[in-house]
Design a protein around this motif. Structure first.
Motif, PDB file in Angstrom:
ATOM      1  N   PHE A  39       0.843  -1.191   0.000  1.00  0.00           N
ATOM      2  CA  PHE A  39       0.000   0.000   0.000  1.00  0.00           C
ATOM      3  C   PHE A  39       0.880   1.243   0.000  1.00  0.00           C
ATOM      4  N   ASP A  40       0.289   2.363  -0.397  1.00  0.00           N
ATOM      5  CA  ASP A  40       0.987   3.643  -0.371  1.00  0.00           C
ATOM      6  C   ASP A  40       0.423   4.484   0.755  1.00  0.00           C
ATOM      7  N   ILE A  41       1.311   5.166   1.467  1.00  0.00           N
ATOM      8  CA  ILE A  41       0.917   6.138   2.476  1.00  0.00           C
ATOM      9  C   ILE A  41       1.175   7.509   1.864  1.00  0.00           C
ATOM     10  N   LEU A  42       0.140   8.346   1.794  1.00  0.00           N
ATOM     11  CA  LEU A  42       0.262   9.685   1.237  1.00  0.00           C
ATOM     12  C   LEU A  42       0.135  10.697   2.362  1.00  0.00           C
ATOM     13  N   VAL A  43       1.065  11.631   2.412  1.00  0.00           N
ATOM     14  CA  VAL A  43       1.073  12.691   3.417  1.00  0.00           C
ATOM     15  C   VAL A  43       1.403  14.008   2.724  1.00  0.00           C
ATOM     16  N   PRO A  44       1.073  15.144   3.347  1.00  0.00           N
ATOM     17  CA  PRO A  44       1.469  16.417   2.737  1.00  0.00           C
ATOM     18  C   PRO A  44       2.979  16.423   2.496  1.00  0.00           C
ATOM     19  N   SER A  45       3.409  17.020   1.408  1.00  0.00           N
ATOM     20  CA  SER A  45       4.834  17.008   1.075  1.00  0.00           C
ATOM     21  C   SER A  45       5.673  17.723   2.126  1.00  0.00           C
ATOM     22  N   THR A  46       5.046  18.516   2.969  1.00  0.00           N
ATOM     23  CA  THR A  46       5.764  19.198   4.049  1.00  0.00           C
ATOM     24  C   THR A  46       5.989  18.291   5.254  1.00  0.00           C
ATOM     25  N   SER A  47       5.324  17.137   5.289  1.00  0.00           N
ATOM     26  CA  SER A  47       5.491  16.182   6.396  1.00  0.00           C
ATOM     27  C   SER A  47       6.684  15.284   6.095  1.00  0.00           C
ATOM     28  N   THR A  48       7.722  15.387   6.916  1.00  0.00           N
ATOM     29  CA  THR A  48       8.936  14.621   6.652  1.00  0.00           C
ATOM     30  C   THR A  48       9.333  13.714   7.807  1.00  0.00           C
ATOM     31  N   SER A  49       8.566  13.711   8.881  1.00  0.00           N
ATOM     32  CA  SER A  49       8.906  12.881  10.037  1.00  0.00           C
ATOM     33  C   SER A  49       8.627  11.411   9.743  1.00  0.00           C
ATOM     34  N   GLN A  50       9.684  10.617   9.648  1.00  0.00           N
ATOM     35  CA  GLN A  50       9.518   9.180   9.400  1.00  0.00           C
ATOM     36  C   GLN A  50       8.698   8.535  10.515  1.00  0.00           C
ATOM     37  N   ALA A  51       8.914   8.958  11.752  1.00  0.00           N
ATOM     38  CA  ALA A  51       8.179   8.376  12.878  1.00  0.00           C
ATOM     39  C   ALA A  51       6.681   8.601  12.714  1.00  0.00           C
ATOM     40  N   THR A  52       6.288   9.794  12.300  1.00  0.00           N
ATOM     41  CA  THR A  52       4.867  10.095  12.100  1.00  0.00           C
ATOM     42  C   THR A  52       4.301   9.276  10.957  1.00  0.00           C
ATOM     43  N   ILE A  53       5.036   9.164   9.874  1.00  0.00           N
ATOM     44  CA  ILE A  53       4.571   8.388   8.716  1.00  0.00           C
ATOM     45  C   ILE A  53       4.410   6.919   9.109  1.00  0.00           C
ATOM     46  N   HIS A  54       5.330   6.405   9.900  1.00  0.00           N
ATOM     47  CA  HIS A  54       5.224   5.017  10.364  1.00  0.00           C
ATOM     48  C   HIS A  54       4.031   4.852  11.303  1.00  0.00           C
ATOM     49  N   GLU A  55       3.732   5.870  12.114  1.00  0.00           N
ATOM     50  CA  GLU A  55       2.544   5.827  12.980  1.00  0.00           C
ATOM     51  C   GLU A  55       1.276   5.750  12.134  1.00  0.00           C
ATOM     52  N   TYR A  56       1.231   6.511  11.055  1.00  0.00           N
ATOM     53  CA  TYR A  56       0.082   6.455  10.148  1.00  0.00           C
ATOM     54  C   TYR A  56      -0.063   5.049   9.573  1.00  0.00           C
ATOM     55  N   GLY A  57       1.056   4.463   9.173  1.00  0.00           N
ATOM     56  CA  GLY A  57       1.026   3.107   8.642  1.00  0.00           C
ATOM     57  C   GLY A  57       0.540   2.110   9.678  1.00  0.00           C
ATOM     58  N   GLN A  58       0.981   2.264  10.926  1.00  0.00           N
ATOM     59  CA  GLN A  58       0.533   1.366  11.996  1.00  0.00           C
ATOM     60  C   GLN A  58      -0.958   1.546  12.265  1.00  0.00           C
ATOM     61  N   ALA A  59      -1.445   2.777  12.197  1.00  0.00           N
ATOM     62  CA  ALA A  59      -2.887   3.025  12.389  1.00  0.00           C
ATOM     63  C   ALA A  59      -3.675   2.294  11.304  1.00  0.00           C
ATOM     64  N   TYR A  60      -3.200   2.363  10.078  1.00  0.00           N
ATOM     65  CA  TYR A  60      -3.863   1.660   8.981  1.00  0.00           C
ATOM     66  C   TYR A  60      -3.805   0.144   9.204  1.00  0.00           C
ATOM     67  N   LEU A  61      -2.643  -0.374   9.573  1.00  0.00           N
ATOM     68  CA  LEU A  61      -2.511  -1.815   9.808  1.00  0.00           C
ATOM     69  C   LEU A  61      -3.477  -2.281  10.891  1.00  0.00           C
TER      70      LEU A  61
END
Length: 86
Positions: A20-42
């Motif tokens: 799957f693809d995780i899409l975030v605003p291009s200004t969001s660069t925190s890997q930890a936050t992006i991984h949290e989004y992925g965990q929420a989806y999982l």
């Protein structure tokens, strides 16, 4: 709105692979936050706790968001595009 697309592959508890693809605003660069989004989806897919690190989730590209994606990001901070095994 410009969004960053993170190409993500996670091994499910049954051994199959979710893509799957995780899409975030291009200004969001925190890997930890992006991984949290992925965990929420999982969690919504019964796959909470599966490994999701930079190895499984990598920046792919930046693209222009559709209105649907913008609305999703406005409500939850991210958008998921299911590709395979989701």
């Amino acid at each position: 709105m410009q969004v960053s697309v993170y190409d993500t592959y996670v091994t499910r508890t049954d051994g199959s692979v979710m893509h799957f693809d995780i899409l975030v605003p291009s200004t969001s660069t925190s890997q930890a936050t992006i991984h949290e989004y992925g965990q929420a989806y999982l969690s919504t897919k019964g796959q909470a706790g599966q490994p999701l690190t930079a190895k499984e989730c990598r920046f792919c590209h930046i693209e222009q968001a559709t209105q649907e994606i913008e609305a999703s990001i406005a409500s939850q901070g991210f958008h998921i595009i299911e590709m395979q095994g989701c």
